[in-house]
Design a protein around this motif. Structure first.
Motif, PDB file in Angstrom:
ATOM      1  N   MET A 264      -9.664   5.701  -9.674  1.00 37.58           N
ATOM      2  CA  MET A 264      -9.017   4.485 -10.169  1.00 37.58           C
ATOM      3  C   MET A 264      -8.377   4.843 -11.496  1.00 37.58           C
ATOM      4  O   MET A 264      -9.040   5.368 -12.397  1.00 37.58           O
TER       5      MET A 264
ATOM      6  N   ASP B  76      -4.681   0.484 -15.182  1.00 34.84           N
ATOM      7  CA  ASP B  76      -3.835  -0.579 -14.618  1.00 34.84           C
ATOM      8  C   ASP B  76      -4.031  -0.793 -13.117  1.00 34.84           C
ATOM      9  O   ASP B  76      -3.392  -1.669 -12.540  1.00 34.84           O
ATOM     10  N   ASP B  77      -4.894  -0.012 -12.451  1.00 30.58           N
ATOM     11  CA  ASP B  77      -5.211  -0.274 -11.043  1.00 30.58           C
ATOM     12  C   ASP B  77      -6.067  -1.528 -10.940  1.00 30.58           C
ATOM     13  O   ASP B  77      -6.987  -1.722 -11.739  1.00 30.58           O
ATOM     14  N   GLU B  78      -5.785  -2.340  -9.942  1.00 27.23           N
ATOM     15  CA  GLU B  78      -6.671  -3.449  -9.585  1.00 27.23           C
ATOM     16  C   GLU B  78      -7.588  -2.958  -8.478  1.00 27.23           C
ATOM     17  O   GLU B  78      -7.227  -2.059  -7.719  1.00 27.23           O
ATOM     18  N   LEU B  79      -8.753  -3.559  -8.375  1.00 30.28           N
ATOM     19  CA  LEU B  79      -9.696  -3.227  -7.311  1.00 30.28           C
ATOM     20  C   LEU B  79      -9.893  -4.472  -6.467  1.00 30.28           C
ATOM     21  O   LEU B  79     -10.281  -5.521  -6.981  1.00 30.28           O
ATOM     22  N   THR B  80      -9.595  -4.360  -5.167  1.00 31.19           N
ATOM     23  CA  THR B  80      -9.799  -5.470  -4.237  1.00 31.19           C
ATOM     24  C   THR B  80     -10.951  -5.112  -3.314  1.00 31.19           C
ATOM     25  O   THR B  80     -10.904  -4.097  -2.613  1.00 31.19           O
TER      26      THR B  80
ATOM     27  N   THR C 288     -10.224  -9.736  -5.894  1.00 31.11           N
ATOM     28  CA  THR C 288      -9.478  -8.752  -6.664  1.00 31.11           C
ATOM     29  C   THR C 288      -9.871  -8.882  -8.125  1.00 31.11           C
ATOM     30  O   THR C 288      -9.782  -9.964  -8.712  1.00 31.11           O
TER      31      THR C 288
ATOM     32  N   GLN D 115     -16.590   1.155 -10.355  1.00 35.60           N
ATOM     33  CA  GLN D 115     -16.117   0.458  -9.156  1.00 35.60           C
ATOM     34  C   GLN D 115     -17.269   0.103  -8.219  1.00 35.60           C
ATOM     35  O   GLN D 115     -17.265  -0.942  -7.585  1.00 35.60           O
TER      36      GLN D 115
ATOM     37  N   PRO E 184      -6.685  -5.789 -13.531  1.00 28.32           N
ATOM     38  CA  PRO E 184      -6.349  -4.378 -13.735  1.00 28.32           C
ATOM     39  C   PRO E 184      -7.325  -3.711 -14.706  1.00 28.32           C
ATOM     40  O   PRO E 184      -7.705  -4.292 -15.720  1.00 28.32           O
TER      41      PRO E 184
ATOM     42  N   ARG F  20      -7.712   0.281  -3.996  1.00 21.78           N
ATOM     43  CA  ARG F  20      -6.896   0.344  -5.206  1.00 21.78           C
ATOM     44  C   ARG F  20      -5.718  -0.606  -5.027  1.00 21.78           C
ATOM     45  O   ARG F  20      -5.396  -1.009  -3.920  1.00 21.78           O
ATOM     46  N   GLY F  21      -5.042  -0.902  -6.110  1.00 19.69           N
ATOM     47  CA  GLY F  21      -3.891  -1.805  -6.066  1.00 19.69           C
ATOM     48  C   GLY F  21      -2.837  -1.393  -5.056  1.00 19.69           C
ATOM     49  O   GLY F  21      -2.167  -2.233  -4.462  1.00 19.69           O
ATOM     50  N   ALA F  22      -2.698  -0.097  -4.814  1.00 18.94           N
ATOM     51  CA  ALA F  22      -1.715   0.406  -3.852  1.00 18.94           C
ATOM     52  C   ALA F  22      -2.172   0.194  -2.409  1.00 18.94           C
ATOM     53  O   ALA F  22      -1.429   0.493  -1.478  1.00 18.94           O
TER      54      ALA F  22
END
Length: 143
Positions: free
Chosen positions: A91, A94-98, A19, A63, A22, A124-126
């Protein structure tokens, strides 16, 4: 082939997910400066809202670069032969990328190495996909 030995994974094996922190508007602008893509959707909040978006959003290749870094950190940059992605979602700040990778196939390459095919996902973080893709590496069979 590289002189760096990378273990040959097995079909079904998954890399440990990674991850990234953000994402910020500064990340977007920094990437735009490096890429030369200065479309205002990625840095001008007023413009982005005026055309119907809730905010600025990342250039998709940012990304893609993060996903490529993730898989080459695992199997080696000199060993990669193909990298393909499909952009699925934006994205937002404040989105994180996993990033996740799973070995989908292993065959023998023409040079005797092992051709390793990966299925790639960047979430995405969600938890929804931002990118989907594949990558192919050729690894030394003696590794």
């Amino acid at each position: 082939m590289s002189t760096t030995a990378h273990p040959v994974p097995e079909v079904g094996q998954e890399a440990a997910p990674r991850t990234f922190p953000p994402m910020t508007r500064t990340d977007y602008v920094t990437y735009q400066g490096a890429s030369g893509d200065f479309h205002p959707l990625h840095h001008d909040e007023v413009y982005a809202r005026s055309v119907g978006f809730p905010s600025v959003f990342s250039v998709g290749m940012l990304q893609a670069g993060m996903l490529a870094t993730y898989v080459t950190d695992w199997l080696g940059v000199e060993e990669i032969r193909r990298f393909k992605v499909r952009f699925v979602d934006q994205m937002w700040p404040d989105d994180e990328l996993t990033c996740k990778a799973r070995v989908s196939d292993i065959t023998t390459a023409p040079d005797g190495g092992r051709r390793v095919t990966l299925e790639l996902t960047a979430l995405r973080g969600a938890g929804t996909p931002a990118l989907l893709g594949t990558a192919e590496f050729v690894l030394d069979p003696a590794a």
